[in-house]
Scaffold this motif. Structure first.
Motif, PDB file in Angstrom:
ATOM      1  N   LEU A  69       2.238  -2.442   8.304  1.00 22.24           N
ATOM      2  CA  LEU A  69       3.572  -2.308   7.279  1.00 22.24           C
ATOM      3  C   LEU A  69       2.849  -2.524   5.823  1.00 22.24           C
ATOM      4  N   ALA A  70       1.549  -3.348   5.931  1.00 25.61           N
ATOM      5  CA  ALA A  70       1.123  -3.597   4.418  1.00 25.61           C
ATOM      6  C   ALA A  70       0.399  -2.456   3.710  1.00 25.61           C
ATOM      7  N   VAL A  71       0.074  -1.616   4.457  1.00 25.06           N
ATOM      8  CA  VAL A  71      -0.571  -0.417   4.079  1.00 25.06           C
ATOM      9  C   VAL A  71       0.233   0.811   3.175  1.00 25.06           C
ATOM     10  N   LEU A  72       1.693   0.361   3.521  1.00 25.12           N
ATOM     11  CA  LEU A  72       2.533   1.587   3.046  1.00 25.12           C
ATOM     12  C   LEU A  72       2.457   1.555   1.543  1.00 25.12           C
ATOM     13  N   PRO A  73       2.711   0.251   0.832  1.00 27.95           N
ATOM     14  CA  PRO A  73       2.805   0.491  -0.700  1.00 27.95           C
ATOM     15  C   PRO A  73       1.443   0.778  -1.366  1.00 27.95           C
ATOM     16  N   VAL A  74       0.398   0.557  -0.526  1.00 25.88           N
ATOM     17  CA  VAL A  74      -0.983   0.630  -1.250  1.00 25.88           C
ATOM     18  C   VAL A  74      -1.121   2.034  -1.970  1.00 25.88           C
ATOM     19  N   PRO A  75      -0.810   3.090  -1.255  1.00 23.45           N
ATOM     20  CA  PRO A  75      -0.908   4.567  -1.921  1.00 23.45           C
ATOM     21  C   PRO A  75      -0.060   4.707  -3.217  1.00 23.45           C
TER      22      PRO A  75
END
Length: 485
Positions: A69-75
């Protein structure tokens, strides 16, 4: 006085030169490869420790859920900051360093320091509840913003060539904070998932945490640290010799970042609607103001390109229309698209993009030289750096020149006479003999190679504030142009 007859004579015989062995002394720690390897190793070790600590707190299943879930906003955040840096895009290695520092080093420092400080306050006051509130509202902002600011400071100190102003400061700070928020979100989402598993609540806590941290406020940490980046960006724009300003502005930005972070963490203390009050009255306006400042700074960079590059066009290094195209983001994109479809696909588009980047760096280099001229004169490496950039432009000129000329006309930066379209497929006219089959700008007077009329094109010098030109133009034929093959 002649020597005595019995006195021994000592004749100096030079050693055989063929047996000489000269080995230059090399400082092991000055090697770029060694320093890069040490830095990568340090960040990797910090990452391994972070994984172990977070997994210990959340469990393996919670860690995997939080990671997903935490990787979603990174890109999305990375793409936004990279878009902001399109005028003068910095090397990816700087951005990857900032991202890794935030996710590994800064997060590790924050976890250890926050835990230690909170436990110490709880032991000293015998009040764990107040220790948690004090740690979240005071200790955490100071520790976390200082740890993230260290990455911006390192880039400002050791990658000064790539740190040109406010936009670069915001981008570096944004990537650092994005990495930090990624690691922190893993911890919070993993703990929320663990609570749902223990209480059998069906994922409500995880959903609420995801909505607050990922949907509503993914920009929170980047916004805080961007204030520090603005301070470093203003310091980068300050004239040489203003050491007080170069120290005070980053510190002021860091203090503002800490204060806003503390206000955000303390919003729950203002009542049941304190979070929404701080979010609507402080976070969103500051986010809009900072976005306006960053975009305005990018437009200022484009104006710098438009003001500095005509000197190189007048000297013959650039085409007459190129400064107009290079000072427009729309024209730049059209030039890359034109090269992609007309000159050879991705390699040609990449060559045009590199040409645009080198030309922008050249404009900033000249702009900094003007600002330095009134104080200490141009930097010692100005001439070498200018020649290096001009050489890179020369190598890409055959592809980038026609593409930028086309883009300048198509974007309305210059007027070009209207040209009919080439014949459609299946036309009865042979394509090679059709009167309009050639490139519509092939006969335009600006389409010729600008160096054709400048066999010894001089490097453009500058003489601001009454200073003599440190790079006088040679007389015609006096010096061979090193860039003419």
């Amino acid at each position: 006085m002649p020597p005595c007859a019995d006195e021994p004579r000592f004749e100096t015989v030079p050693p055989d030169r063929s047996k000489w062995r000269y080995r230059p002394r090399r400082d092991f720690w000055r090697s770029k490869a060694v320093r890069a390897g040490a830095l990568i190793t340090l960040l990797a070790l910090c990452g391994l420790v972070i994984v172990a600590l977070v997994r210990e707190q959340t469990g393996t299943e919670g860690f995997l859920v939080g990671l997903g879930l935490a990787v979603l906003p990174v890109p999305l955040l990375g793409a936004a900051f990279r878009w902001l840096d399109r005028v003068d895009p910095g090397p990816w290695r700087n951005l990857l360093f900032a991202l890794a520092w935030g996710a590994c080093a800064a997060a590790l420092v924050a976890i250890i320091a926050n835990s230690f400080a909170t436990r110490w306050i709880a032991t000293a006051t015998a009040d764990p509840s107040s220790a948690d509130h004090l740690g979240a509202s005071v200790i955490a902002p100071i520790v976390e913003e200082s740890a993230k600011a260290a990455a911006v400071l390192l880039l400002f100190r050791f990658r000064r060539r790539d740190f040109n102003g406010i936009v670069d400061g915001v981008v570096f700070a944004g990537f650092t904070a994005t990495g930090f928020a990624f690691t922190e979100n893993i911890l919070y989402l993993g703990n929320a998932f663990g609570e749902d598993q223990a209480s059998h609540s069906g994922g409500s806590t995880t959903a609420a945490t995801f909505f607050v941290r990922v949907v509503m406020s993914p920009f929170a940490h980047p916004l805080f640290t961007a204030l520090t980046g603005v301070g470093f960006g203003l310091a980068a724009l300050s004239p040489p010799g203003r050491r007080l300003r170069r120290v005070a502005l980053p510190l002021l930005g860091l203090v503002l970042a800490m204060g806003m972070h503390a206000l955000w963490n303390s919003s729950t203390l203002f009542g049941p609607y304190g979070f929404y009050l701080v979010y609507g009255a402080v976070m969103l306006p500051v986010f809009g103001l900072l976005t306006w400042l960053a975009i305005g700074s990018r437009q200022r960079e484009l104006r710098t390109v438009a003001a500095e590059l005509p000197a190189y066009a007048a000297a013959g290094w650039l085409g007459p229309a190129e400064p107009l195209a290079l000072s427009s983001m729309r024209a730049r994109a059209m030039a890359r698209d034109f090269a992609h479809h007309r000159f050879g696909g991705k390699p040609a588009a990449r060559a045009v993009a590199e040409y645009e980047a080198f030309a922008t760096t050249l404009a900033f280099l000249r702009h900094r030289a003007y600002r330095r001229a009134g104080a200490t004169g141009p930097s010692p490496d100005f001439a070498a750096r200018e020649q290096e950039l001009l050489h890179h432009l020369w190598e890409r000129k055959p592809v980038a020149g026609p593409a930028l000329l086309y883009a300048a006309g198509a974007a309305g930066r210059i007027w070009l006479p209207p040209q009919p379209r080439p014949p459609y497929p299946g036309s009865p006219y042979p394509h090679a003999q059709h009167p309009h089959a050639q490139h519509p700008y092939a006969q335009h007077p600006h389409a010729q190679h600008p160096y054709a009329q400048h066999p010894d094109a001089p490097r453009p010098g500058y003489a601001p504030h009454g200073h003599p030109d440190p790079f006088p133009s040679p007389a015609p034929g006096a010096q061979h142009n090193p860039y003419r093959s």
